[in-house]
Design an enzyme around this catalytic site. Structure first.
Site, PDB file in Angstrom:
ATOM      1  N   TYR A   1      42.573   6.904   2.647  1.00 40.54           N
ATOM      2  CA  TYR A   1      43.777   7.230   3.424  1.00 40.54           C
ATOM      3  C   TYR A   1      44.079   8.708   3.301  1.00 40.54           C
ATOM      4  O   TYR A   1      44.017   9.259   2.194  1.00 40.54           O
ATOM      5  CB  TYR A   1      44.994   6.444   2.897  1.00 40.54           C
ATOM      6  CG  TYR A   1      45.463   5.396   3.869  1.00 40.54           C
ATOM      7  CD1 TYR A   1      45.805   5.761   5.172  1.00 40.54           C
ATOM      8  CD2 TYR A   1      45.545   4.062   3.513  1.00 40.54           C
ATOM      9  CE1 TYR A   1      46.216   4.803   6.086  1.00 40.54           C
ATOM     10  CE2 TYR A   1      45.953   3.100   4.426  1.00 40.54           C
ATOM     11  CZ  TYR A   1      46.286   3.479   5.720  1.00 40.54           C
ATOM     12  OH  TYR A   1      46.687   2.536   6.615  1.00 40.54           O
TER      13      TYR A   1
ATOM     14  N   GLU B   1      46.819  10.435   5.458  1.00 37.65           N
ATOM     15  CA  GLU B   1      47.872  10.816   6.417  1.00 37.65           C
ATOM     16  C   GLU B   1      48.336  12.226   6.132  1.00 37.65           C
ATOM     17  O   GLU B   1      48.553  12.605   4.978  1.00 37.65           O
ATOM     18  CB  GLU B   1      49.051   9.841   6.300  1.00 37.65           C
ATOM     19  CG  GLU B   1      48.774   8.549   7.034  1.00 37.65           C
ATOM     20  CD  GLU B   1      49.873   7.518   6.862  1.00 37.65           C
ATOM     21  OE1 GLU B   1      50.966   7.862   6.398  1.00 37.65           O
ATOM     22  OE2 GLU B   1      49.593   6.349   7.192  1.00 37.65           O
TER      23      GLU B   1
ATOM     24  N   ASP C   1      42.002  18.021  30.695  1.00 37.52           N
ATOM     25  CA  ASP C   1      41.326  16.905  30.029  1.00 37.52           C
ATOM     26  C   ASP C   1      39.847  17.020  30.404  1.00 37.52           C
ATOM     27  O   ASP C   1      39.434  16.618  31.486  1.00 37.52           O
ATOM     28  CB  ASP C   1      41.921  15.576  30.510  1.00 37.52           C
ATOM     29  CG  ASP C   1      41.174  14.370  29.941  1.00 37.52           C
ATOM     30  OD1 ASP C   1      40.087  14.565  29.342  1.00 37.52           O
ATOM     31  OD2 ASP C   1      41.655  13.235  30.099  1.00 37.52           O
TER      32      ASP C   1
ATOM     33  N   THR D   1      37.291  13.735  24.667  1.00 35.74           N
ATOM     34  CA  THR D   1      36.694  12.785  23.740  1.00 35.74           C
ATOM     35  C   THR D   1      35.511  13.517  23.117  1.00 35.74           C
ATOM     36  O   THR D   1      35.097  14.570  23.599  1.00 35.74           O
ATOM     37  CB  THR D   1      36.194  11.524  24.470  1.00 35.74           C
ATOM     38  OG1 THR D   1      35.422  11.935  25.596  1.00 35.74           O
ATOM     39  CG2 THR D   1      37.344  10.653  24.930  1.00 35.74           C
TER      40      THR D   1
ATOM     41  N   LYS E   1      31.086  11.904  24.734  1.00 32.35           N
ATOM     42  CA  LYS E   1      30.419  11.910  26.053  1.00 32.35           C
ATOM     43  C   LYS E   1      29.341  12.999  26.028  1.00 32.35           C
ATOM     44  O   LYS E   1      28.404  12.901  25.246  1.00 32.35           O
ATOM     45  CB  LYS E   1      31.468  12.114  27.154  1.00 32.35           C
ATOM     46  CG  LYS E   1      32.487  10.972  27.221  1.00 32.35           C
ATOM     47  CD  LYS E   1      33.398  11.095  28.410  1.00 32.35           C
ATOM     48  CE  LYS E   1      34.313   9.908  28.583  1.00 32.35           C
ATOM     49  NZ  LYS E   1      35.581   9.996  27.840  1.00 32.35           N
TER      50      LYS E   1
ATOM     51  N   ARG F   1      32.558   8.266  18.719  1.00 34.60           N
ATOM     52  CA  ARG F   1      33.639   7.872  19.621  1.00 34.60           C
ATOM     53  C   ARG F   1      34.967   8.364  19.041  1.00 34.60           C
ATOM     54  O   ARG F   1      35.339   7.981  17.931  1.00 34.60           O
ATOM     55  CB  ARG F   1      33.626   6.347  19.697  1.00 34.60           C
ATOM     56  CG  ARG F   1      34.410   5.703  20.775  1.00 34.60           C
ATOM     57  CD  ARG F   1      33.847   4.330  21.067  1.00 34.60           C
ATOM     58  NE  ARG F   1      32.592   4.493  21.769  1.00 34.60           N
ATOM     59  CZ  ARG F   1      32.503   4.742  23.084  1.00 34.60           C
ATOM     60  NH1 ARG F   1      33.581   4.816  23.835  1.00 34.60           N
ATOM     61  NH2 ARG F   1      31.336   4.910  23.655  1.00 34.60           N
TER      62      ARG F   1
HETATM   63  N1  DSN Z   1      36.381   5.530  30.195  1.00 32.04           N
HETATM   64  C1  DSN Z   1      35.894   6.872  30.310  1.00 32.04           C
HETATM   65  C2  DSN Z   1      34.925   7.032  31.416  1.00 32.04           C
HETATM   66  O1  DSN Z   1      34.035   6.218  31.483  1.00 32.04           O
HETATM   67  O2  DSN Z   1      35.012   7.973  32.183  1.00 32.04           O
HETATM   68  C3  DSN Z   1      36.967   7.843  30.410  1.00 32.04           C
HETATM   69  O3  DSN Z   1      37.827   7.637  29.355  1.00 32.04           O
END
Ligand code: DSN
Length: 462
Positions: A45, A47, A219, A246, A249, A255
């Site tokens: 933990y 925090e 984003d 994120t 990707k 993730r």
């Molecule tokens: N779910 C993602 C996508 O496939 O584009 C975006 O968060």
């Protein structure tokens, strides 16, 4: 007896190894990223935050050895943080260098959490946020009425033009009529490079007219790896204040989520009386913890640090350039074979195919037929789609994962060929039940896909 979960994990490994992953938001991590994620850090933990002292501003080079050695007072609510602090400081410092940011918050559990934390950091309930509509290529978390955010803030939407670019005129018109507190550029199905400078000019006009500061948020979840690799502009270098992403990707990490910002980095324990753009890094830290999350996932943060370290290597720029080159080759290959593409092609890693317009079949039917041959992509709505959301007119695909496997333009042409063959089968089969009459044809394509996939091992298979 072995828990059946492990058999299912093995089955998933086989699916990944023997098929081609064309979902543009997925990728394959390295063995090092996987190792950090599956580590004992999950037991801890933590925090709060480590000290931000001595982490470089993005322009300076601070020795990673120094960061990895120093133990500094922290802002944590639990003891035993000497290793965790140093890992999180490495992740923060690498993210700042990668994206030329003044600050990085590496704790968001996901892109959705990252986005909500930014809204919560800057906007009061009822404030207006202007973002791209989901049906035009935006994202659920950019104000879809089914999300919690849409119940807290008032989202306004701009769309895309006929040629698939952001409708900047519409954005400006709405912004000057409504005076949003936040303007968001971001997408999950958009193939152009945004004109960040134009958006900065629109925000200035809003400030002149309404008198308040406008937070500019990008984003960049889909293209973060392209930004890191230098083949896509970085919104923070064009006057944006915040970039969310994120990490799994194009960035090819675990993730998770990440928030980068420009501004003054202060103590997350101090009360901030004023919400100003200058204070945005600290407002975001407070908003992530304790505002919207509890304990950070330090095993994931360690894996983020490893992935950022990989993305800082020169080879990553070659990888990013190859993703874009492959996407263009795939788009060209599909166009040559009769597929109509939204926006006419692509400038990034992503291709959106108008399958209903091309062959009179819906995206879900086509997605399921492609699943049978080991080509994985997803059905996707198109601007102007008016049918049921589960039966959209398009499919979305992209090249980050297959480029990680080392595939190039020759393989893109094979994929386009298979996709055309499966589209023809769908036309003859008419619906999913009808596919059973084409088992032989589908199995033959499945074998060819498997044979190609096995020639390009996953990074975790060495
Ligand atoms: N779910 C993602 C996508 O496939 O584009 C975006 O968060």
């Amino acid at each position: 007896m072995k828990d059946p979960v492990f058999k299912l994990i093995d089955d998933e490994k086989k699916r990944q190894r023997e098929g081609l992953e064309l979902i543009p938001s997925e990728n394959y991590v390295s063995a090092a990223v996987l190792q950090a994620m599956g580590s004992v850090l999950t037991n801890k933990y933590s925090e709060g935050y480590p000290s931000f002292e001595g982490i470089s501003s993005y322009g300076e080079l601070v020795s990673e050895d120094k960061i990895a050695e120093e133990i500094l007072p922290n802002y944590r609510y639990y003891g035993g943080q000497e290793n965790i602090d140093r890992i999180e400081r490495l992740a923060i410092s690498r993210a700042m260098r990668l994206f030329h940011a003044d600050h990085a918050n590496v704790q968001p559990h996901s892109g959705a959490n990252a986005n909500e934390a930014v809204y919560y950091a800057w906007c009061e309930p009822g404030d207006k946020i202007l973002a791209m509509s989901l049906s035009d290529g935006g994202h659920l978390t950019h104000g879809s009425p089914v999300t919690r955010s849409a119940h807290i803030w008032k989202f306004l939407a701009y769309g895309v033009t006929e040629d698939g670019d952001i409708n900047y005129d519409e954005m400006e018109k709405i912004a000057l009529a409504e005076g949003p507190k936040l303007i968001l550029v971001g997408f999950s199905a958009f193939m152009k490079v945004p004109d960040f400078d134009r958006v900065v000019r629109i925000a200035k006009l809003v400030t002149e007219k309404f008198g308040h500061e406008v937070l500019l948020m990008a984003d960049m979840a889909h293209v973060a790896g392209l930004i890191a690799g230098g083949v896509h502009p970085n919104p923070l270098e064009h006057g944006f204040h915040v970039m969310t992403t994120t990490t799994h990707k194009t960035l090819r990490g675990p993730r998770g989520g990440l928030i980068l910002s420009r501004g003054h980095v202060g103590s997350p324990l101090k009360k901030i009386s004023e919400k100003t753009l200058k204070n945005i890094p600290t407002l975001i830290d407070k908003s992530v913890f304790p505002g919207t999350q509890g304990g950070p996932l330090e095993h994931v943060i360690a894996a983020k640090a490893v992935a950022f370290g990989e993305a800082l290597q020169p080879e990553f720029s070659k990888y990013a350039a190859a993703i874009v080159e492959n996407a263009r080759a795939l788009a060209d290959g599909l166009s040559e074979r009769g597929f109509i593409l939204q926006g006419g092609g692509t400038e990034n890693h992503l291709v959106l195919v108008r399958v209903r317009d091309s062959f009179g079949i819906d995206g879900k039917f086509y997605e399921r037929a492609l699943d049978r041959v080991g080509l994985t992509l997803n059905a996707n709505s198109l601007p102007g789609d008016d049918g049921p959301a589960f039966r959209p007119g398009g499919v979305r695909l992209g090249t980050p994962a297959i480029t990680t496997r080392g595939m190039g333009v020759t393989e893109m042409s094979l994929i386009a060929d298979w996709m055309r063959k499966v589209a023809d089968i769908c036309v003859s089969a008419k619906d999913e039940a009808g596919l059973s009459g084409f088992e032989k044809e589908l199995s033959a394509i499945r074998e060819e896909v498997r044979e190609l996939a096995l020639r390009f091992p996953l990074p975790t298979e060495g």
